[in-house]
Design a protein around this motif. Sequence first.
Motif, mmCIF file in Angstrom:
data_model
loop_
_atom_site.group_PDB
_atom_site.id
_atom_site.type_symbol
_atom_site.label_atom_id
_atom_site.label_comp_id
_atom_site.label_asym_id
_atom_site.label_seq_id
_atom_site.Cartn_x
_atom_site.Cartn_y
_atom_site.Cartn_z
ATOM 1 N N ILE A 178 0.841 -1.204 0.000
ATOM 2 C CA ILE A 178 0.000 0.000 0.000
ATOM 3 C C ILE A 178 0.874 1.252 0.000
ATOM 4 C CG2 ILE A 178 -1.691 1.301 1.340
ATOM 5 C CD1 ILE A 178 -2.781 -1.392 2.337
ATOM 6 N N ALA A 179 1.932 1.236 0.801
ATOM 7 C CA ALA A 179 2.837 2.389 0.850
ATOM 8 C C ALA A 179 3.533 2.593 -0.491
ATOM 9 C CB ALA A 179 3.864 2.196 1.969
ATOM 10 N N ALA A 180 3.915 1.497 -1.157
ATOM 11 C CA ALA A 180 4.548 1.618 -2.474
ATOM 12 C C ALA A 180 3.586 2.228 -3.485
ATOM 13 C CB ALA A 180 5.028 0.245 -2.945
ATOM 14 N N ALA A 181 2.335 1.785 -3.454
ATOM 15 C CA ALA A 181 1.344 2.336 -4.382
ATOM 16 C C ALA A 181 1.124 3.823 -4.115
ATOM 17 C CB ALA A 181 0.028 1.573 -4.236
ATOM 18 N N ALA A 182 1.097 4.206 -2.833
ATOM 19 C CA ALA A 182 0.907 5.621 -2.489
ATOM 20 C C ALA A 182 2.085 6.465 -2.955
ATOM 21 C CB ALA A 182 0.707 5.754 -0.979
ATOM 22 N N ALA A 183 3.301 5.946 -2.789
ATOM 23 C CA ALA A 183 4.483 6.707 -3.198
ATOM 24 C C ALA A 183 4.612 6.797 -4.713
ATOM 25 C CB ALA A 183 5.733 6.068 -2.601
ATOM 26 N N MET A 184 4.067 5.817 -5.452
ATOM 27 C CA MET A 184 4.159 5.830 -6.913
ATOM 28 C C MET A 184 3.132 6.759 -7.546
ATOM 29 S SD MET A 184 4.836 1.760 -7.680
ATOM 30 C CE MET A 184 4.976 1.941 -9.453
ATOM 31 N N ARG A 185 2.202 7.281 -6.746
ATOM 32 C CA ARG A 185 1.168 8.148 -7.325
ATOM 33 C C ARG A 185 1.784 9.411 -7.914
ATOM 34 N NH1 ARG A 185 -3.550 11.075 -4.136
ATOM 35 N NH2 ARG A 185 -2.041 10.757 -2.486
ATOM 36 N N SER A 186 2.842 9.913 -7.282
ATOM 37 C CA SER A 186 3.470 11.133 -7.797
ATOM 38 C C SER A 186 4.148 10.905 -9.144
ATOM 39 C CB SER A 186 4.505 11.652 -6.786
ATOM 40 O OG SER A 186 5.513 10.680 -6.573
ATOM 41 N N ALA A 187 4.418 9.627 -9.480
ATOM 42 C CA ALA A 187 5.029 9.303 -10.774
ATOM 43 C C ALA A 187 3.978 8.957 -11.822
ATOM 44 C CB ALA A 187 6.005 8.142 -10.612
#
Length: 761
Positions: free
Chosen positions: A104-113
């Motif tokens: 979930i944290a990875a998906a949240a951090a990838m949103r900016s990309a």
Amino acid sequence: MQTIDTTALETINKANFNIGLTQFIDEFGDGLMESLNRSNPPVYTGMTAPVHYARQAAMGSLNRKPFPPQAEVVQTVLSILLDKGERAAIINAEMGTGKTIMAIAAAAAMRSAGYRRTLVIAPPHLVYKWRREILETIPDARVWVLNGPDTLAKLLKLRAELNLPYDSKPEFFILGRIRMRMGFHWRLAYNRRRGEDDVFNVACPDCGTLIRDSEGNPVPEQVFLETEKRCKCPKCKGALWTLMRPRQVDTNDRRRTLLKSMCRIPTIGEVRAGKLVDQFGEDFLSSMLADNVHEFINLMDAKGKFVFTDRQAKRMERALATLEFGWGEGGYQPTEFIKRYLPDGFFDLLVVDEGHEYKNSGSAQGQAMGVLAAKTRKTILLTGTLMGGYADDLFFLLFRVLTDRMIEDGFKPRRNGSMASAASAFMAEHGVLKDIYTERNDESHRTAKGKKLSVRTVKAPGFGPKGIHRFVLPFTVFLKLKDIGGNVLPAYTEEFRETAMSDKQSGAYRGLSIRLTQELNEALAKRDTTLLGVVLNVLLAWPDCSFRPEVVKHPRTGDQLASVPAIFGDEDLMPKEKELIDICLEEKAQNRKVLAYSIYTGTRDTTSRLKKALEQAGLKTAVLRSSVETSKREEWILDQVDRGIDVLICNPELVKTGLDLLDFPTIVFLQTGYNVYTLQQASRRSWRIGQTQPVKVIFLGYQGSSQITCLQLMAKKIAVSQSTSGDIPESGLDSLNTDGDSVEMALARQLVTDKNLAKAA
């Protein structure tokens, strides 16, 4: 001239150089690591770039923040996917380390990309757990559950909204793996066109073109109805079939259906449901139950007061996490819809939970997962047991998520789509194959004796260093529970206890073992392996099932091979039962609950007997059976805990994935079975983040029985599987080439060898 003592020199050499691999790495690891880092620079070495701090800030904005070691894993995954540009990354983390929160944290951090949509494939009993954790972690997340009867309706709505502007909210779509590969019912769709002799022919319902056969003749309706495959119009390519939807609920039945659905919710009966429908209306409640069940908990009346009390809301929230209400559009396969009707890259990120479940070659679930991985931009695979001991455990899994890399190395399908040759080549290059030579004397020659030599190749456990370097290390991030450190997790201990059989039980077992081994030897001498599974299963099971008579018959001929009467009566306690009762009483005195695993829950059911024995000893006991739906097991177990049980008995297969059994800090394996995945997963059910008590796992085995050999062989397979999980077993690379094809075959070989040695003695 000085004389050299060669014996002393050999002793010195052995003392200096005959050391284990673990000790070798401890002494020379620093130099090896420095050399390795020069030749293969690590993907992530810590936050050294602005992008790393930006990703850390994205994780810091979450409601539930990952622990520092978890955050490092997320940073590494993002470096693999975004910085290195790889298609997939694997989180191989021990059970209980929080793979869900890391994904979930990875998906949240990838949103900016630019990764806005995340598709999650989860086991059916964890679908709503994923939804709950996403909503608890990411502010303003929008979560769609694609696991119910209205899955097609939701997908159609998604397709209709393709061109709508993005509102910046992260979107998650959770798909149960059973629903993912489920097929659908369809029927032929066509128009009738009257032809000669009043025969009705078939025409396309879209363009009206008359459908003709290969010879150009119109296809009669009666002939067309015998078609078993879906077909299209040759002119407009329109479908000549349609989805069969479930029976539509008419207006008169709508209220009855709604009332029945509401009565599934705790604290709501028929009278209360009727009052709620009269107060709020059918349309309002139907849409709320179908789209946002949690809003139903916070339902307010006209005066702004909550309809349900806090106690009711708490029970309802727990139940609604696993309930789904929908009046949908039918059972069209979601994977098929996504493949055909949504554009490539519509889902930016695919998260595959329990990734090792998709490793089998002919698995419909594995093939469906491969389709979804090809439709998404990036894939994150979550697993606690990446490898089960054999190289081909990884082949199909890697091919489905790292297709380009596998094809680049020459592992590609044939023209007919078969992957058999590619899998064999992968096994030959990166696995362990064993050639078995069999020599037989043949005296049928007229003039001389002859010998016939046959060779067969079987696979053995192991995965070569080249394969690990090429396919595992560049894409995999490892995390152990011990790596989290601090006060996050309590102590964890494993203990093996040999239990002595009673004299009568031991004598009966020896007689049964000698008789069956003799039959097995005679069968194997004739190259007949049909008795192999029967003998192994009986010898493993009988010591735990000696309360019932056992009759062993040949599986093919039906001839009786051996029989043994019941040794223990209904009121007698077997040695393992006594041991389990003592353990449970001791743990109860310390206010600790016990989870007892028994693999014999079918024909040789031991759970009912165990429950009776434990309750007679004053222990409140519950038995989890397979009849409890997977989606309801977590709620069922919580209900039993609320009722104050001391012991929970179940088959480890029922709880091996996803469930957090924190209320049971003591786990007892009465038997383990053969499956390495199940053993490793089930033994970690309560040693997870959130556990506050020390966790104790106890393995029980009858002394002098095949159970002890089975446990030893399972330990070897676990050592092999750990070689692809970041651990090097104490036995070093020798463990990559153990002497068995599988636990069953190794156990059979050990059994026959031991009996032959006993006869020789």
